[in-house]
Design an enzyme around this catalytic site. Structure first.
Site, PDB file in Angstrom:
ATOM      1  N   SER A   1       0.843  -1.186   0.000  1.00  0.00           N
ATOM      2  CA  SER A   1       0.000   0.000   0.000  1.00  0.00           C
ATOM      3  C   SER A   1       0.890   1.251   0.000  1.00  0.00           C
ATOM      4  O   SER A   1       1.711   1.421  -0.898  1.00  0.00           O
ATOM      5  CB  SER A   1      -0.960  -0.029   1.195  1.00  0.00           C
ATOM      6  OG  SER A   1      -1.965   0.940   1.069  1.00  0.00           O
TER       7      SER A   1
ATOM      8  N   HIS B   1      -7.865  -5.148  -1.083  1.00  0.00           N
ATOM      9  CA  HIS B   1      -6.607  -4.473  -0.740  1.00  0.00           C
ATOM     10  C   HIS B   1      -5.794  -5.266   0.284  1.00  0.00           C
ATOM     11  O   HIS B   1      -4.567  -5.271   0.234  1.00  0.00           O
ATOM     12  CB  HIS B   1      -6.915  -3.078  -0.197  1.00  0.00           C
ATOM     13  CG  HIS B   1      -5.703  -2.231  -0.006  1.00  0.00           C
ATOM     14  ND1 HIS B   1      -4.883  -1.850  -1.043  1.00  0.00           N
ATOM     15  CD2 HIS B   1      -5.152  -1.682   1.117  1.00  0.00           C
ATOM     16  CE1 HIS B   1      -3.892  -1.105  -0.588  1.00  0.00           C
ATOM     17  NE2 HIS B   1      -4.028  -0.992   0.718  1.00  0.00           N
TER      18      HIS B   1
END
Length: 689
Positions: free
Chosen positions: A533, A651
């Site tokens: 991320s 994610h």
């Protein structure tokens, strides 16, 4: 290596007078058949190469032993009932259970293992009502952020057919004391709303059980600003309703009212500071970094809520950063970080110190888990070498006892944990944890994996990670750098690594690598870096700025195109952290470090494993695709660049243990291969080939 073809187009934009090339923009359109075919071919290539790497099957077997484990979370207590989460050695997903009392018969409440044959429906949040008879929870297709809220009857196990609420991406429901409904954050799923604008459409609503969610009352309107979040909270007694308007991770406003009143009133305006509030018995306890980088606590009388009337009860600590404040058992429970390790302190409601909770060692602990008026509470402790332990404690006496533990096939005494401090480029002193097997020789040959994040006020604490054990057993070093941009030392530490100061984060990370080399733990060809991320942005920047410093890079679900990041996924909500390329000065900063725009054709880069997810609706996978295409097409690069795409995952990746095993086996097989680490059956040894 023969890669799938990635054509480079003559796409050039003029931004603030600067010519910005974007040759792989066509890879942004994920739905295009050409892009779908490209993704399929890239994933097939990556998995084929990873499957052939020596030791990969042995790693998978070891991870199977480590990842399938029995564990239990601290319980949530509601009207005498106990609710908690278990993992099982023979289950893919966590299960929520309940008991009518602490030692009552255990019953399954929510089992996502039964929700879909292929495991693609995941469980998000869950919250029992105050009488313990209902639970609201969310289902998330493909482990994405998008979610649908449901309500279940605890005693019968029946799901309500009426109380089904779409638009629960940001929802964190708060039950009313009468158990008849809850306040929640609602985000419309209207496809006509541009993706980058959606966060600004969030509203606060109230849902009454048994009514059509389409008729839910609007409690607080949308801001219309996609760089903000809305968040609601409700006092335990239901007397005070709060709404947070959040701008990034360093500033927010708080509005409040008594339910039934027409209008909200402003309690405090952020103006560069953040505030978190807990209410109990007609007092607001506000934790803030306003005028205190490491945070302090005020008590506020709602009859005299003006800022000038606030009373400081917990001053800023001179060295430790306050992370959270709770009212538990008639006391304040205060969670601190001191040099990135946890301290949990107990104080009176007036802020007078009572004790520091005695933890088993240096590590990471949760704040106390419990209720405002119950003396019994729980907390979790873990460290790099200690799997999760749950303790039960008395808030009034401080007596603690072990309540649950995770047993894994490992010897914690075989490893050493060390904390070091090193100077960054500008002289800033940065802490770093090192973990390795006892007996390590500092002769510059140890394969080393350096991990970091450095953003969003997120602290990298010394938590247990089962996945690193084979690496340690192979003679490897695992390093975690506590970079600026995180929250380890409070607001000033965070601010020093965001916006125009973001380069400090990359400098801190590269300085960590230089320290590991200088102190003869490792050398560049034996040094790998890993981040996901915002941490993916970190390793992407490190790779493009200092390619000679690293032997391998694992980059997961990253941001890498910082010129167009704000146009995709949740990008506009990150503008307070990164800045916006729509402003000339901020564009200059972003473009200066944007990894995608700094891939040079004449450079040999470290071996790259890019790990992406096909349903990541937070950070758009276009970042991973474009960057990999650029690296693969760099004529001077002779190192592998692989793109592995996790199917039916968001994610955070897939939530099935089997998929986590496969992912981790691929990741470490890649690292073992790239850094020439040899693994042998029945034990492992680090050897150069």
């Amino acid at each position: 290596m023969s890669y799938p073809a990635s054509r480079a187009e003559a796409q050039v934009d003029t931004l603030h007078g600067v010519q910005v090339a974007d040759p792989y923009r066509w890879l942004e359109d994920e739905k295009a058949p050409e892009v779908q075919a490209w993704m399929k071919a890239q994933d097939a290539l990556a998995r084929g190469e990873l499957a052939k790497m020596p030791g990969r099957d042995a790693l998978a077997r070891r991870f199977k032993e480590l990842f399938y484990a029995d564990s239990i979370s601290p319980p949530s207590r509601r009207n005498g009932r106990f609710f908690f989460v278990r993992t099982h050695k023979d289950k893919e997903k966590s299960i929520v259970y309940w008991r009518p009392s602490e030692h009552g018969t255990e019953k399954v409440l929510l089992d996502p293992n039964t929700w879909s044959k292929d495991g693609t429906i995941s469980m998000g949040m869950w919250a029992p009502s105050w009488d313990g008879k209902k639970v609201v929870f969310s289902q998330k297709p493909n482990a994405a952020d998008e979610a649908v809220l449901h309500v279940m009857d605890v005693d019968t196990g029946e799901w309500s057919k009426v109380d089904v609420i779409e638009g629960g991406k940001y929802a964190s429901p708060k039950w009313t004391p009468d158990n008849q409904g809850f306040y929640y954050e609602w985000l419309p799923t209207d496809p006509s709303i541009p993706v980058d604008a959606r966060p600004g459409y969030t509203t606060i609503r109230y849902h009454k059980l048994g009514t059509d969610p389409k008729t839910d009352a609007l409690v607080y309107p949308r801001t219309g600003d996609p760089t903000t979040f809305l968040q609601s909270d409700l006092s335990r007694d239901g007397k005070y309703l709060f709404v947070y308007v959040i701008r990034g991770w360093s500033e927010n406003d708080i509005y409040w009212k008594r339910p039934g009143e027409k209008d909200f009133r402003l309690l405090v305006k952020g103006n560069g500071a953040k505030y978190e509030l807990t209410a109990w018995k007609d007092r607001f306890y506000v934790t803030t970094d306003e005028g205190a980088s490491r945070q302090r606590v005020f008590v506020v009388d709602p009859a005299k809520p003006e800022r000038a009337q606030w009373k400081e009860i917990v001053p800023e600590d001179p060295v430790a950063a306050l992370q959270s404040t709770k009212v538990i058992g008639g006391h304040l429970a205060l969670e601190y970080l001191k040099d990135a390790a946890t301290e949990v302190r107990v104080a009176t409601l007036d802020g007078k110190p009572v004790r520091t909770v005695q933890l088993p060692g240096v590590g990471a602990a949760s704040n106390l888990v419990g209720l405002e008026d119950l003396d019994e509470a729980y907390y979790v402790f873990t460290s790099f070498t200690t799997p999760r332990l749950v303790y039960k404690t008395s808030v009034s006496t401080g007596k603690s006892e072990e309540w649950a533990r995770v047993d894994l096939p490992m010897d914690p005494d075989a490893y050493t944990v060390q904390q070091v401090f090193y100077p960054s480029k500008d002289g800033t002193r940065v802490p770093m944890f090192l973990v390795y097997r006892k007996g390590l020789k500092q002769d510059g040959t140890a394969p080393t994996l350096l991990y970091g994040y450095g953003g969003f006020n997120v602290s990298m604490e010394p938590v247990f990670r089962a996945s690193i054990l084979p690496w340690l057993d192979a003679g490897g070093v695992y390093a975690v750098a506590n970079l600026r941009g995180g929250g380890e030392y409070g607001k000033a530490w965070h601010d020093a690594g965001r916006l125009e100061r973001k380069q400090n984060v990359f400098d801190d990370f590269n300085a960590a690598a230089e320290y590991l080399i200088k102190e003869k733990y490792t050398q560049p060809r034996r040094l790998a870096i890993h981040g996901g991320s915002n941490g993916g942005l970190l390793v992407g920047a490190a790779m493009t700025q200092r390619p000679e410093l690293y032997g391998a890079v694992v980059c997961a679900v990253p941001l890498l195109d910082m010129v167009r990041y704000h146009l995709f996924g949740s990008g506009r909500t990150w503008i307070p952290e990164y800045g916006t390329p729509e402003k000339p000065e901020e564009f200059k900063t972003l473009y200066a470090y944007s990894p995608y725009h700094h891939v040079r054709p004449d450079v040999r880069y470290p071996a790259l494993l890019m790990m992406s997810s096909d349903h990541d609706d937070r950070v758009d996978p276009m970042h991973a695709r474009k960057f990999v295409a650029a690296v693969q097409n760099a004529a001077g690069n002779r190192s592998a660049a692989l793109l592995r795409i996790e199917a039916n995952a968001g994610h955070g990746g897939a939530d099935q243990v089997a998929k986590q095993i496969e992912s981790s086996a691929d990741l470490f097989a890649f690292l073992f291969h790239a850094l020439e680490v040899e693994m042998r059956q029945g034990g492992v040894a680090a050897q150069g080939r």
